[in-house]
Design an enzyme around this catalytic site. Structure first.
Site, mmCIF file in Angstrom:
data_model
loop_
_atom_site.group_PDB
_atom_site.id
_atom_site.type_symbol
_atom_site.label_atom_id
_atom_site.label_comp_id
_atom_site.label_asym_id
_atom_site.label_seq_id
_atom_site.Cartn_x
_atom_site.Cartn_y
_atom_site.Cartn_z
ATOM 1 C CG HIS A 152 -2.082 -0.982 1.038
ATOM 2 N ND1 HIS A 152 -3.132 -0.777 0.167
ATOM 3 C CD2 HIS A 152 -2.315 -2.185 1.625
ATOM 4 C CE1 HIS A 152 -3.975 -1.802 0.232
ATOM 5 N NE2 HIS A 152 -3.497 -2.671 1.107
ATOM 6 C CD GLU A 190 -4.132 -9.469 2.829
ATOM 7 O OE1 GLU A 190 -4.097 -8.616 1.916
ATOM 8 O OE2 GLU A 190 -3.680 -9.265 3.976
#
Length: 321
Positions: free
Chosen positions: A184, A240
């Site tokens: 991120h 994920e």
């Protein structure tokens, strides 16, 4: 003494004897010519087709100054680009990302975003819009919610500390990158959940049912599902279903086709150095050429479009097309 009549008969016999080998010679000559014509007109064997979408260039690519030029990069630039590997062994400086756009300001009406401050790199937003617009057009659904994009190191630290406090250190290690090592930080990654506007609640994005469309077509828009269930030993992060990373269309296609995570793909591309075989990836009617340049000297074509991405390790990937 031979009579005149007998002499004529003898000459005729001698002519007949001479004509036999002439016929044989002509016949033999004709057969030879026929064989040569048949051999010449025989069709060549069909070439064996290469695998669809992938082929290799001849070995030994020379540095031709009329075709390529050299550009010099810095070691810091190895961390820049869509193919930068980020994990516990390859940290990333979030402060180095300066080109950001809020998703809310540029999104379409076919999906949601958690808050107005959530950011990604501008080119990522463009591809994200195309991907989620196509999903909505094909399924009629508009409930995908973008809940994470760019994070600073401080934001990642706060999330990590909260996960340790509320769910335990093991959970935090499995599902959250340590601060400074999160995808991120690149502003190339997004997280999804599902938002029910009618009742104002959210649920996890599991990629099942109609949402499988997003996984099946992600590569067409340059995205990969970064943390696959069978790659956690390599990525360091548990599965994920909601986390997607932009890498570019040809690379997303190749990774999907070969079943590679980014760690494996980075190693794979080292096998296509500038001076050796190059990788060619076909996506629809467009073919991309990809090669690796070790160190900080990069060879790029003088003509045509290309992009250069560091791998956040030992060199650069050039994508032509």
């Amino acid at each position: 003494m031979e009579t005149k009549q007998a002499a004529v008969k003898n000459r005729r016999r001698r002519r007949k004897k001479r004509k036999v080998p002439l016929y044989l010679l002509l016949l033999t000559y004709g057969i030879v010519i026929l064989c040569l014509v048949v051999k010449h007109s025989r069709p060549e064997e069909a070439a064996v087709p290469t695998q669809t979408g992938v082929s290799a260039a001849p070995t030994g690519v020379d540095y031709d100054e009329s075709v390529y030029t050299q550009i010099s990069m810095t070691q810091a630039q190895r961390a820049q680009g869509d193919l930068a590997l980020v994990n516990a062994s390859h940290p990333f400086d979030a402060a180095a990302v300066t080109d950001l756009q809020t998703v809310y300001s540029g999104k379409t009406d076919n999906y949601n975003v958690k808050d107005v401050e959530l950011q990604v790199q501008p080119h990522v937003l463009s591809h994200l819009n195309d991907w989620l617009d196509a999903f909505s057009e094909n399924t009629g659904l508009r409930d995908v919610n973008v809940v994470a994009g760019y994070r600073t190191r401080e934001e990642q630290q706060a999330l990590y500390d909260n996960a340790v406090a509320t769910k335990g250190a093991e959970h935090a290690r499995n599902y959250l990158a340590v601060p400074g090592c999160s995808e991120h930080h690149t502003a190339l990654a997004v997280d999804f959940d599902l938002y029910d506007a009618a009742i104002g609640t959210s649920s996890d994005f599991d990629g099942k049912g109609q949402y499988q469309w997003l996984l099946q077509h992600a590569w067409e828009y340059g995205f990969i599902q970064r943390y696959a269930p069978d790659k956690s030993e390599l990525t360091g992060i548990a599965y994920e279903s909601w986390h997607f990373r932009y890498v570019g269309v040809p690379h997303a296609r190749q990774m999907t086709q070969l079943g590679l995570c980014l760690e494996e793909y980075t190693d794979y591309l080292r096998g296509f150095p500038f001076g050796g075989e190059h990788l060619f990836v076909s996506c629809g009617d467009k073919t991309y050429e990809v090669y690796f340049c070790a160190g900080d000297t990069v060879y790029v074509p003088l003509h045509g479009s290309y992009t250069v991405s560091g791998n956040n390790d030992d060199g650069y990937l050039v994508t032509v097309g």
